[in-house]
Design an enzyme around this catalytic site. Structure first.
Site, PDB file in Angstrom:
ATOM      1  N   ASP A  52       9.413   2.694  -0.907  1.00  0.00           N
ATOM      2  CA  ASP A  52       8.448   3.336  -0.008  1.00  0.00           C
ATOM      3  C   ASP A  52       8.867   2.976   1.417  1.00  0.00           C
ATOM      4  OD1 ASP A  52       6.350   4.033   1.648  1.00  0.00           O
ATOM      5  OD2 ASP A  52       4.790   3.284   0.311  1.00  0.00           O
TER       6      ASP A  52
ATOM      7  N   TYR B   4       0.853  -1.193   0.000  1.00  0.00           N
ATOM      8  CA  TYR B   4       0.000   0.000   0.000  1.00  0.00           C
ATOM      9  C   TYR B   4       0.885   1.237   0.000  1.00  0.00           C
ATOM     10  CZ  TYR B   4      -3.339   3.510   1.637  1.00  0.00           C
ATOM     11  OH  TYR B   4      -4.120   4.637   1.768  1.00  0.00           O
TER      12      TYR B   4
ATOM     13  N   LYS C 271       5.813   9.723   8.624  1.00  0.00           N
ATOM     14  CA  LYS C 271       5.640   9.212   9.979  1.00  0.00           C
ATOM     15  C   LYS C 271       6.682   9.722  10.968  1.00  0.00           C
ATOM     16  CE  LYS C 271       2.922   5.225   8.523  1.00  0.00           C
ATOM     17  NZ  LYS C 271       1.628   5.687   9.020  1.00  0.00           N
TER      18      LYS C 271
END
Length: 427
Positions: A239, A144, A267
């Site tokens: 990613d 994802y 994050k």
């Protein structure tokens, strides 16, 4: 204190917010029932609006690597906020954050800040297409990368040369430019590049997929991705929104000694505030406006509060040997869990790297998302609700990674294992 305040508030929320939540996984759809609402959080614990406390293994889905509301970060945010909350003009902390990322991640020569992981991956894909002058990309089933149209695509049928829209509102023409292949399947990847290599701008990959639980590459698989993209003149995009600055200074690429062309972050570098970043080779990054023809912008990019929080968090990790401490905590937790589940005699798989982990109720080897989907989902639901009832909050989905923070103590972990034992005895 009155009970069921969360249930009452959720009923109100559903009237004014689609599904009552601002991100789908928060709705507890994968486990049934209703979510609780948080009043406050500190250290390793969160407290709901009914006053119940939980040991938390979500940490805002990864950013809170020091724990919730660490004083050093909260104080720094307060100091910076007094000088201004947002400028829309360059400020020194943006440069400091860029330099920190470049210092810590050898593959990154230049970096641009943005506001989310989705924005980072979306921008990296556009940049890769602009640099290579090619349209197609390769992603992996179960990885994802946020909810942009080019990446919200599921595996198609047959030879996997065309993806299928994974959401209403994603045009089929967009999906046709995304080739979706199984993770850890070198043969299919080689076939796709043999057929489409000259049209492929990039491979984008969660180097350790962490949105299907936590899946690890087979030996040599990530090296193959590097080699095949170089062979065909495509770019390799890692990613590392989830793994970056959580598994060490250079993330997975540091652990695996690999050099992608572009990397995406988020994050941890925001300290719990909205943030994203993408960076890599200077010749690729210089295709971005205002230097080059690939347009990307953001009003709040490099927000001073997010930069201050992230820099403070990174400084604390470095100053206190944080990554080594996190790995020790993770190893302590893993050792106790293996002993507990071995005594229970039930099938399971436990994947962990550093402070990231996932427990699967299956005896299958976890190679890709197909294996994840075949675990005992009913058992997971019972386990989740049993743990929540006893004050341990795990991800409300069997497809998500758990996170340990520096605020967790060995006592927290041992208490969690005790709860696991009590719950498993009843299901």
């Amino acid at each position: 204190m009155p009970q069921n305040l969360s249930s009452k508030l959720f009923a109100v929320a559903k009237e004014v917010i689609p599904g009552g939540v601002n991100s789908p996984v928060r709705a507890f759809k994968n486990v049934g029932g209703e979510p609780f609402f948080v009043r406050r959080a500190k250290g390793s614990r969160i407290e709901d609006i009914d006053g119940k406390s939980y040991i938390d293994y979500i940490g805002s889905w990864g950013p809170n690597i020091l724990g919730h509301a660490p004083n050093v970060v909260a104080n720094r945010i307060h100091e910076v906020a007094k000088e201004g909350i947002s400028f829309g003009i360059p400020h020194p902390a943006e440069v400091e954050m860029a330099q920190k990322i470049i210092d810590w991640v050898p593959s990154v020569e230049k970096v641009r800040m943005c506001n989310s992981g989705t924005e980072a991956t979306m921008s990296a894909i556009r940049l890769a297409r602009g640099f290579t002058k090619r349209d197609k990309i390769v992603k992996f089933n179960g990885c994802y990368h946020g909810h942009s149209d080019s990446l919200l695509v599921a595996a198609g049928s047959g030879a996997l040369t065309h993806g299928e829209p994974d959401s209403a509102g994603v045009p089929r023409d967009f999906a046709n430019l995304t080739i979706v292949v199984p993770y850890n399947d070198p043969e299919t990847l080689e076939k796709v590049f043999a057929e489409e290599g000259e049209n492929i701008a990039a491979i984008i990959v969660e180097s350790y997929p962490a949105n299907a639980g936590l899946v690890f590459p087979k030996p040599g698989y990530l090296t193959l991705l590097r080699e095949i993209t170089q062979r065909y003149g495509s770019l390799l995009i890692f990613d590392e929104v989830m793994t970056g600055f959580r598994l060490g200074k250079a993330g997975v690429q540091g652990l695996e000694n690999l050099t992608p062309d572009l990397s995406c972050f988020g994050k941890v570098i925001g300290g719990g505030l909205p943030v994203g970043a993408f960076g890599g080779r200077a010749d690729v990054m210089d295709m971005l406006a205002p230097v080059g023809p690939v347009y990307q912008a953001g009003t709040l990019s490099g927000n001073p509060l997010a930069m201050a929080a992230g820099l403070t968090q990174l400084h604390e990790l470095e100053k206190n040997s944080g990554f080594a401490r996190l790995d020790r905590l993770g190893a302590h937790f893993e050792s106790g869990l293996h002993q507990l589940l071995a005594e229970k005699g039930m099938p399971y798989r436990f994947n962990r790297v550093g402070s990231m982990f996932c427990l699967y109720f299956t005896d299958r080897e976890i190679v890709n998302v197909d294996d994840v989907m075949k675990q005992d989902l009913d058992l997971f639901k019972k386990f989740f609700w049993g743990c929540l009832d006893k004050g341990v909050y795990l991800a409300p989905s069997p497809y998500e990674t758990g996170f340990i923070s520096l605020a967790h103590t060995e006592s927290d972990l041992d208490d969690t294992l005790t709860v696991f034992q009590e719950v498993l005895q009843k299901i």
